[in-house]
Design a protein around this motif. Structure first.
Motif, short mmCIF file in Angstrom:
data_model
loop_
_atom_site.label_atom_id
_atom_site.label_comp_id
_atom_site.label_asym_id
_atom_site.label_seq_id
_atom_site.Cartn_x
_atom_site.Cartn_y
_atom_site.Cartn_z
N TYR A 44 1.35 -6.26 13.69
CA TYR A 44 1.82 -6.82 12.46
C TYR A 44 0.50 -7.76 12.17
N ARG A 45 -0.54 -8.00 12.82
CA ARG A 45 -1.45 -8.97 12.68
C ARG A 45 -2.11 -9.05 11.26
N ASP A 46 -2.25 -7.69 10.81
CA ASP A 46 -3.03 -7.60 9.49
C ASP A 46 -2.07 -7.61 8.29
N LEU A 47 -0.81 -7.80 8.62
CA LEU A 47 0.39 -8.05 7.82
C LEU A 47 0.70 -9.32 7.31
N VAL A 48 0.45 -10.06 8.34
CA VAL A 48 0.72 -11.64 8.17
C VAL A 48 -0.28 -12.03 7.17
N GLY A 49 0.53 -12.91 6.16
CA GLY A 49 -0.20 -13.39 4.96
C GLY A 49 0.13 -12.61 3.81
N ASP A 85 0.95 -1.24 0.26
CA ASP A 85 -0.11 -0.23 -0.15
C ASP A 85 0.94 1.23 -0.11
N GLY A 86 2.36 1.25 -0.21
CA GLY A 86 3.07 2.30 -0.27
C GLY A 86 3.70 2.47 1.08
N GLY A 87 3.12 1.84 2.17
CA GLY A 87 3.63 2.24 3.61
C GLY A 87 5.13 1.44 3.63
N GLN A 88 5.81 1.48 4.97
CA GLN A 88 6.97 0.83 5.00
C GLN A 88 6.83 0.21 6.40
N VAL A 89 7.70 -0.92 6.37
CA VAL A 89 8.00 -1.92 7.60
C VAL A 89 9.16 -1.67 8.09
N HIS A 90 9.89 -1.35 9.16
CA HIS A 90 10.74 -1.18 9.81
C HIS A 90 11.32 -2.78 10.64
N ILE A 91 12.31 -2.91 10.02
CA ILE A 91 13.06 -4.10 10.85
C ILE A 91 14.51 -3.79 11.21
#
Length: 859
Positions: free
Chosen positions: A262-267, A233-239
């Motif tokens: 992160y529940r909505d990101l899993v999968g 969706d154009g956003g970022q995930v920082h690790i």
């Protein structure tokens, strides 16, 4: 029975000088330590002796722990057992290779053909090593280890180890190679050994796989780098990661299933920075919501947790680090964009360290590094002999099942551990913690040269690809074999490496895969069945605490699979040697002390005394002060023995007079208790307690009893009366003490024994408490203790007045509840204390008091 006079051979000036050289030769010529294999199993005591690594010099820790074992061997021999006490040399594996490389200035290159005329450089340069063939390299390994073994044997002989030198082995000789290959083939046939291509801990310097038991954690500086992955969706995930150089090997992100962030990101999938690869987001319970941003990248492979995630989540493999520790040339197939492949091209061929710097630089340029790295220190896994952090690479390796992935095997091996008698008992918990913490099977293959080769070949198909699923194995009768130079049955050497031909397995076995068979190798398994039945399972495995997880555990594994039993009945675990600063001695720290100088300065018996003063399982400091005490004790034994024999006189006979006097009987009664205590201590593998009881009695015997009976022993008839009683008691005690000290101070004990006995004290029987109780009859140890207290009080009074111990005493008054204990030895007290008058007053006081009255002129 006819009384026959003894002939004493007491030197004028007893000395420790030259005593070791004398008795080492005598023992060797007499065969006093030879194992008698005609004995039945019940009459044999067998020891699974640790084979020291022959790749340098022995250090004082070896002298320490091997002395412990030797005291047990000597005790059991004197108890009438035929002692199987062999010596082995652990001479294969990496330590030997490194020593050969530096010593001769060479390195092994298997691609180079064998040169039968090769000679190593006259002036070896470890920094400019000459490349030689594998066979030439192995020949140099054999040459150097043979020389090292001679040096080790000389030190062991000097230390006085009662080894039967007819029974020796080396972990690389034909006998050991055949045993190791036979055991492996049987493990393979039963399904206990298997080959697998899997992530493997890898040392990039030595280019070999490393087993779990060979790991150690070292604190190293590092940093957390915050990276921006891109959402759909154009956003970022920082690790946050300490291994940004593995970004191209990323196969997924992982978060804890209960982490709401992160529940909505899993999968879903996210795109990696720099390389633009779509990777899935997975859930796994090992993800730590409290660590960093709570979501981590899974790379193949950054650490063992990555391996767990990769296996359990069934992820792809995108390995980028090669066997040499450098980034491989070809990018993973998943990197398809031109930008991604260009970015990877800047990393190809770089070391891990350089790759990290370049990735960080590129992330800064792209704006995908968020903020500055955060410095940290954290534990990093190293090979115990390595200098660089381990990597995880995918390789084809051999494994033996050990319970790391099989609950039934784990429980069986825990049960085996409970069958063993552990000394000290708490060491069993270390074994159990190791077994319970295993997370994989035992990796037994090594990508090295000097070791036992796997007895396996593989047929090659029409394109030259090996068939790993159907290995070709030899008949056991053909062992040992070397697949690198021998063809399997049905093939000829000219088919090696050709399509339709064969290839030999290029690897060697881990050194523990051979050392784990020391009971079988030393005991003659499948080579000398009669011997094996007499010594196996062995009675004792002595070893260090640091190799419970390797040598002890691995030996239990092999015996469990092959024989369905434990390999020994008991195991004795030594503590570590500490330097004067109470730090563990190790070669890597440079604080190791070699024993030869100490043996020469203080004597072998003195060093043994220090070693025997350390209990099993207890860390002990290197203490030259204790060695000085041991030297003084040795000299005192020489002098006291000379004195006793001079008092006994040349008229002593093989049929000594009866012991009739209360003080003599009391001494023998006390001696019987010492013998009983020392025997019980040895049976419980507590050599230190046996030494303490013996030494304490010896000094009291010298300081008190000898002084008390000296005058009486010099007087009287040779065969009857009070004087004869003292002389008989002195000889009985001297015989017992020399035998009690024999396991600890073997040189001095045999020296004094030879002055008045035939044969060796080490072939004599261990003293039996019953024989001294019989000689003591109704003797009471309290008589000796009380009488000694009175004598000490008299001495103290003289000492306080700075008088000679020969000074006359006007009167001594002894008061107390138990004065009769001293009153029965009145004559001896008068003579030893030089007292003109000795009075005894019975009172109700349990504590003895002694008043000493000196002549007025001396007061």
């Amino acid at each position: 029975m006819t009384n026959r006079s003894r002939s004493f051979r007491v030197p004028d000036k007893p000395s420790l000088d030259g005593i070791e050289a004398k008795w080492v030769d005598v023992w060797d010529e007499s065969g006093v330590y030879h194992f008698d294999r005609a004995k039945s199993r019940d009459e044999i005591f067998s020891i699974d002796t640790p084979p020291p690594t022959v790749s340098g010099a022995l250090h004082i820790g070896h002298a320490f722990s091997y002395t412990h074992t030797d005291t047990v061997a000597r005790f059991q021999r004197m108890r009438g057992k035929s002692v199987f006490y062999p010596m082995g040399w652990d001479d294969n594996g990496l330590p030997t290779e490194r020593r050969v490389q530096n010593y001769y200035g060479v390195r092994c290159d298997p691609s180079i053909p064998y040169d039968p005329d090769f000679s190593p450089p006259a002036k070896p340069d470890p920094k400019r090593q000459v490349s030689i063939s594998r066979r030439n390299f192995i020949e140099l390994c054999d040459r150097l280890t043979a020389e090292d073994e001679k040096v080790f044997e000389n030190v062991w002989r000097r230390l006085g180890l009662s080894v039967d030198w007819r029974y020796t082995y080396a972990t690389i000789d034909d006998t050991s190679r055949a045993a190791a290959q036979r055991a492996f083939l049987r493990n393979l046939a039963r399904g206990e050994a298997y080959m697998s291509e899997a992530p493997t801990l890898w040392d990039v310097t030595f280019r070999t796989a490393v087993a779990q038991a060979e790991l150690e954690d070292r604190e190293r500086p590092s940093a957390f780098h915050k990276l921006a992955f891109h959402r759909a969706d154009g956003g970022q995930v920082h690790i946050e990661t300490t291994r940004p150089e593995l970004l191209a090997a990323c196969v997924a992100l992982v978060a804890h299933p209960d982490d709401e962030r992160y529940r909505d990101l899993v999968g879903q999938t996210v795109r990696t920075p720099l390389f633009g690869v779509e990777v899935p987001v997975k859930a796994h319970h090992l993800a730590d919501p409290e660590k960093g941003s709570g979501i981590a990248m899974i790379c193949t492979f950054g650490d063992t947790t990555d391996v767990t995630w990769w296996r359990e989540l069934q992820l792809e493999t995108r390995a980028i680090v090669g066997w040499d520790g450098r980034v491989v040339a070809e990018p993973p197939a998943a990197i398809t964009s031109e930008e991604g492949r260009l970015a990877y091209g800047r990393l190809a061929g770089a070391t891990v360290h350089t790759a990290r710097e370049r990735v960080v630089e590129m992330l800064r340029e792209s704006g995908e590094l968020i903020g500055d790295p955060t410095p940290i220190t954290h534990p990093v896994k190293f090979y115990e002999k390595g200098d660089k952090p381990l990597e995880i690479v995918t390789t084809r390796q051999w494994y033996i099942r050990n319970g790391g992935r099989d609950t039934d095997i784990r429980e069986a091996l825990l049960s085996r551990g409970r069958e063993l008698a552990w000394y000290p008992g708490h060491m069993r918990s270390r074994y159990e913690h190791w077994v319970e913490g295993l997370n994989g099977d035992w990796l037994i293959s090594r990508q090295r040269f000097f070791g036992v080769p796997f007895p396996v070949w593989y047929s090659l198909d029409g394109e030259g690809n090996p068939d790993y699923e159907a290995p070709i194995v030899p008949d056991e009768a053909a062992l040992p074999v070397d697949p690198s130079s021998e063809a399997p049955a049905g093939y000829t050497e000219d088919q090696r490496g050709r399509p339709g031909g064969f290839m030999g397995d290029p690897d060697i076995m881990d050194t523990w895969a051979t050392s784990s068979l020391t009971p079988q190798i030393a005991g003659g398994w499948e080579r000398d069945n009669d011997l094996f039945e007499r010594v196996f399972p062995m009675d004792l495995r002595p070893q260090g605490q640091d190799i419970i997880r390797t040598w002890l555990f691995a030996t239990v594994v092999r015996s469990h699979f092959e024989h369905g039993t434990v390999p020994w009945r008991s195991t004795g675990i030594s503590g570590w040697i500490l330097d004067p600063d109470r730090k563990k001695m190790s070669k890597s720290k440079g604080n190791v002390v070699t024993p030869l100088d100490l043996l020469e300065r203080y004597s072998s018996d003195a060093v043994r005394y220090w070693a025997a003063s350390g209990r099993l399982g207890t860390d002990t400091a290197l203490d030259e002060g204790q060695m000085k005490v041991g030297r003084r004790l040795s000299i005192k034994i020489l002098n006291a023995s000379k004195f006793v024999l001079s008092v006994a006189g040349e008229d002593a006979t093989d049929a000594p007079a009866a012991v009739t006097e209360p003080l003599d009987r009391a001494m023998l009664a006390a001696l019987s208790e010492v013998v009983e205590d020392a025997t019980a201590a040895f049976e419980a593998y507590d050599h230190t307690r046996a030494l303490e009881h013996t030494e304490r009695f010896f000094w009291e015997f010298c300081d008190d009893y000898l002084e008390l009976v000296k005058a009486r022993a010099y007087d009287g008839d040779a065969t009857t009366g009070a004087g004869a009683s003292a002389r008989a008691a002195l000889l009985i005690a001297l015989s017992a003490l020399q035998r009690l000290f024999a396991p600890f101070l073997p040189f001095v004990a045999d020296e004094v024994w030879s002055w008045w006995n035939e044969g060796s004290v080490h072939a004599a029987s261990w003293p039996d408490a019953a024989e001294f109780r019989a000689a003591a009859q109704d003797g009471d140890p309290a008589v000796l203790a009380t009488t000694s207290d009175v004598l000490r009080a008299v001495r103290k009074a003289k000492s306080e007045r700075k008088l000679s111990m020969r000074a006359e005493v006007e009167r001594v008054v002894v008061r107390g509840k138990n004065v009769r204990n001293a009153q029965v030895a009145e004559g001896d007290l008068v003579a030893a204390g030089r007292a003109a008058e000795l009075d005894f007053e019975i009172t109700g006081d349990s504590e003895l008091t002694v008043d000493v009255v000196l002549p007025a002129s001396d007061a």
